[in-house]
Scaffold this active site. Structure first.
Site, PDB file in Angstrom:
ATOM      1  CE1 TYR A 193      55.428  -4.244 -35.233  1.00 40.13           C
ATOM      2  CE2 TYR A 193      56.349  -2.510 -33.849  1.00 40.13           C
ATOM      3  CZ  TYR A 193      55.683  -3.718 -33.979  1.00 40.13           C
ATOM      4  OH  TYR A 193      55.275  -4.413 -32.866  1.00 40.13           O
ATOM      5  CD1 TRP A 242      62.640 -13.808 -25.184  1.00 39.65           C
ATOM      6  CD2 TRP A 242      64.825 -13.380 -25.390  1.00 39.65           C
ATOM      7  NE1 TRP A 242      62.776 -12.471 -25.462  1.00 39.65           N
ATOM      8  CE2 TRP A 242      64.111 -12.185 -25.606  1.00 39.65           C
ATOM      9  CE3 TRP A 242      66.210 -13.346 -25.469  1.00 39.65           C
ATOM     10  CZ2 TRP A 242      64.729 -10.968 -25.885  1.00 39.65           C
ATOM     11  CZ3 TRP A 242      66.848 -12.141 -25.751  1.00 39.65           C
ATOM     12  CH2 TRP A 242      66.094 -10.965 -25.959  1.00 39.65           C
ATOM     13  CD  GLN A 274      55.699 -17.519  -3.589  1.00 38.48           C
ATOM     14  OE1 GLN A 274      56.871 -17.788  -3.422  1.00 38.48           O
ATOM     15  NE2 GLN A 274      54.863 -18.373  -4.124  1.00 38.48           N
ATOM     16  NE  ARG A 309      60.107 -27.421 -15.514  1.00 41.58           N
ATOM     17  CZ  ARG A 309      59.349 -26.394 -15.819  1.00 41.58           C
ATOM     18  NH1 ARG A 309      59.707 -25.546 -16.726  1.00 41.58           N
ATOM     19  NH2 ARG A 309      58.212 -26.199 -15.181  1.00 41.58           N
ATOM     20  N   GLY A 342      46.961 -18.084  -4.942  1.00 40.43           N
ATOM     21  CA  GLY A 342      47.484 -19.440  -4.804  1.00 40.43           C
ATOM     22  C   GLY A 342      46.692 -20.283  -3.837  1.00 40.43           C
ATOM     23  CB  CYS A 348      51.562  -4.654 -20.575  1.00 40.84           C
ATOM     24  SG  CYS A 348      53.217  -4.790 -19.908  1.00 40.84           S
TER      25      CYS A 348
HETATM   26 FE1  SF4 Z   1      53.280  -4.283 -17.684  1.00 34.78          FE
HETATM   27 FE2  SF4 Z   1      54.167  -5.470 -15.476  1.00 34.78          FE
HETATM   28 FE3  SF4 Z   1      54.605  -2.845 -15.870  1.00 34.78          FE
HETATM   29 FE4  SF4 Z   1      52.179  -3.690 -15.356  1.00 34.78          FE
HETATM   30  S1  SF4 Z   1      53.914  -3.828 -13.984  1.00 34.78           S
HETATM   31  S2  SF4 Z   1      52.750  -2.252 -16.945  1.00 34.78           S
HETATM   32  S3  SF4 Z   1      52.139  -5.686 -16.388  1.00 34.78           S
HETATM   33  S4  SF4 Z   1      55.388  -4.505 -17.105  1.00 34.78           S
END
Ligand code: SF4
Length: 674
Positions: free
Chosen positions: A168, A580, A423, A565, A651, A346
């Protein structure tokens, strides 16, 4: 334990050594008078956080990282922050304002202002070339920071942290990559320090609050500041009177992952250690805070014991578990809801405008919408508790069961398999995803603690099994999608669930039909092998793989893996900050990736495909189908005629765009609906 010893940052006395690091939540700009933000912080202060650092508070509109950033120098922003400060103080906590300017990482779309920076160097993050700051512009920006510091003190904040890391604006002034000026503010390493040092002076003149600088321990971009220059900067800040240095790492443009699952825990600690050594050796020993990829309290303790580092900053672990401090202090570590570093709810959201939450704690950021307290007793009834069956113990069902029990209901969880987790039991095998197993551990323990009747090996097949319930949550998840292809029933063909169930049974030459997240994870597992228990070895291997002081290595496995794919990119559907890195990792391990293919058949020799270059045989001993999923919703037919309320989640409800974030969120929502 050292982690629970009191500490001090300037005049600020802190109860222990864990700091809740800054996270931008996108709640800051909500039109609710700051109520959701205050509830979020209050819950974490109540859970024992000693010092909470706010998300970045923009010192000006042009410096905002997005349109949902709080603008600390504007009355509306100040009004939105007041409830948070009051709420944290009411819970006995302390709160620091993070003063923020994005520089060339700002988006013009936020407030219609072109980004500004020391020099007009294109940013691949904001996809724009900033305007070079004039001398007057620099003076005004410094004044904006000083004003923000004064306002922070007036509002009642306990400290300020300057965001001078992660690429930043303040970091941009230090780096030769982004500061190409030749005036008082750039030209050589010393003049590139000038902006940060002048900023520190002006903030200290503007207020008497302790000042933390979050600097970059390593930018991880080519030709940026050297370790010696960064150490020199830290010493200069310490001499200038900074009260603590928080050491971050990596820019948004860095092509080295810093916070993703595949980054070994603690790998960045040496960067904080070198800053500590530098200030100590210079005789200006200020507290140093280590951060990034530290998400277990025992690991924090080990770092404090093994190094001279003074504090540990954890951010996402406080999203995952607002009570991480309180629970850990009682040594009930089995009840800590561990952050699994997925970034999906997040960081991935914070980069856009979506409100941040947490995959393993979907209440995060929604504390007011989903209060965790039992409902009032219903008049004339014994109590308001309902008997609820949850069917399926994947992430959606687990969260539904937990939330229902927290609301006071009597919950029975039926799971067909012999272990909880759905899963997540596959995911925890993938390199870097060991902590997905911690989620299973957490739910196992918390459901036990909450008195949920957990029945493993308990598939539902008859209506009698569901008699006596007032409500049902159906969370039976997904099944691998079958492909209609000649040869698909051959002995060498497995679906992805079978492949994860026994990776050792898979041949040396592997062809994976499908290129989404599950296929990528499977390829990673097949080539890199399971994560080792030796953290130091994992850190060294990561350093070599990503060129941190070593040469990138390729896989030593003699296996070959080809991912195919039909449409889209390999790994599309994975989170923006993860894809990535993981695709890069499997590329390092030598995975062949082919897109735009048409499948013709599976034979004893492999998979016959058509490509733009013509027909091709992908030779394989084992062919794995990871080409999507379909809902496992057969029980709806059984439940629907019962005439009792039910919710279908995860799901089982819909596989389009399904991910675990949506699954746990639906678990929480279903619990509050029934
Ligand atoms: Fe972020 Fe995943 Fe940790 Fe939750 S579990 S704080 S969504 S990284």
């Amino acid at each position: 334990m050292k982690v629970w010893r009191p500490g001090r940052i300037g005049t600020l006395e802190l109860e222990h050594r864990l700091i809740m690091g800054s996270m931008h939540l996108n709640l800051e700009g909500r039109d609710d008078q700051g109520a959701a933000l205050a509830a979020f912080y209050a819950e974490r202060a109540r859970g024992g956080a000693s010092l909470i650092v706010t998300g970045g508070l923009a010192v000006s509109r042009v410096g905002a990282g997005g349109r949902m950033y709080a603008l600390i120098n504007e009355p509306s922003g100040q009004q939105a922050l007041r409830p948070s400060i009051e709420a944290v103080h009411a819970e006995g906590g302390k709160i620091a304002a993070q003063l923020f300017h994005a520089g060339r990482y700002a988006f013009e779309t936020s407030f219609g202002l072109p980004p500004v920076a020391p020099s007009p160097v294109y940013s691949s993050f904001s996809r724009s070339t900033p305007t070079e700051l004039t001398e007057d512009g620099i003076r005004q920006t410094l004044q904006d920071f000083a004003d923000a510091a004064r306002v922070s003190a007036e509002l009642g904040f306990d400290a300020v942290e300057v965001m001078a890391s992660e690429g930043y604006l303040v970091n941009q002034f230090l780096s030769p990559v982004t500061n190409q000026r030749d005036d008082d503010w750039g030209g050589d390493a010393r003049r590139r320090q000038a902006f940060g040092l002048q900023l520190l002076r002006m903030i200290k003149d503007a207020c008497s609050l302790p000042v933390i600088f979050r600097i970059s321990g390593a930018d991880l971009v080519p030709d940026s500041s050297t370790p010696a220059e960064i150490a020199d900067y830290a010493v200069a800040l310490a001499r200038g009177g900074v009260d603590a240095i928080n050491v971050g790492v990596g820019w948004h443009e860095a092509r080295v992952p810093t916070v993703q699952t595949l980054v070994p825990q603690g790998v960045w600690v040496p960067y904080a250690e070198s800053i500590k050594d530098a200030v100590h050796d210079a005789g200006v020993d200020v507290p140093v805070i280590a951060s990034n990829r530290i998400n277990h309290v025992d690991h924090a303790e080990q770092i404090l014991n093994d190094t001279a580092i003074d504090f540990i900053s954890m951010a996402r672990p406080f999203l995952a578990d607002p009570r991480i401090v309180a629970t850990s202090r009682t040594r009930r570590l089995d009840l800590v809801n561990t952050c699994i570093a997925c970034n999906e709810a997040c960081i991935d959201r914070s980069i856009g405008d979506a409100e941040v939450s947490c995959l393993v704690n979907p209440r995060a950021g929604r504390e007011l919408d989903f209060p965790e307290k039992p409902p009032e007793p219903v008049e004339g009834a014994d109590d308001s508790a309902l008997r609820i069956a949850v069917i399926g113990a994947g992430p959606a069902g687990l969260e539904a069961a937990r939330s229902l029990a927290t609301l006071g209901h009597r919950v029975t969880l039926h799971e067909a398999e012999d272990e909880l987790g759905g899963q997540f039991r596959m995911a925890r095998q993938v390199p870097g995803k060991r902590d997905f197993g911690e989620t299973i551990r957490y739910y196992t323990k918390i459901l036990d603690e909450l008195g949920v009747d957990v029945r493993l090996r308990s598939p539902i097949s008859a209506t009698e099994q569901l008699s006596g319930y007032h409500g049902i949550v159906l969370a039976t998840g997904v099944e691998p999608r079958r492909l209609d292809l000649p040869g698909i029933d051959g002995a060498s063909v497995l679906d992805y669930q079978q492949a994860f169930a026994d990776p050792t049974a898979i041949g040396r030459r592997v062809a994976i039909i499908g290129g989404g997240g599950i296929a990528v994870d499977l390829a990673h597992l097949l080539l890199a092998g399971a994560e080792s228990d030796d953290l130091a070895a994992e850190q060294a291997a990561f350093g070599a793989e990503w060129g941190l002081g070593g040469v990138a290595v390729t896989s030593e496995s003699d296996r070959t893996v080809t991912l195919m794919r039909r449409t889209g990119k390999i790994g599309s559907g994975m989170g923006i900050t993860t894809r990535w890195a993981v695709v890069g990792a499997i590329r390092h391990h030598g995975v062949t990736m082919i897109t735009g293919v048409a499948y013709r058949s599976v034979t004893e020799h492999g998979v016959q495909i058509d490509t733009d270059d013509g027909p091709k045989l992908i030779e394989a001993d084992t062919v794995i189908i990871a080409a999507g999923q379909q809902p496992n919703d057969r029980l709806i037919k059984l439940i629907d005629p019962l005439g009792i309320p039910y919710e279908v989640i995860g799901g089982a409800a819909d596989t389009a765009g399904l991910n675990a974030v949506r699954a746990t969120s639906q678990g929480l929502e279903a619990a509050h609906k029934l």
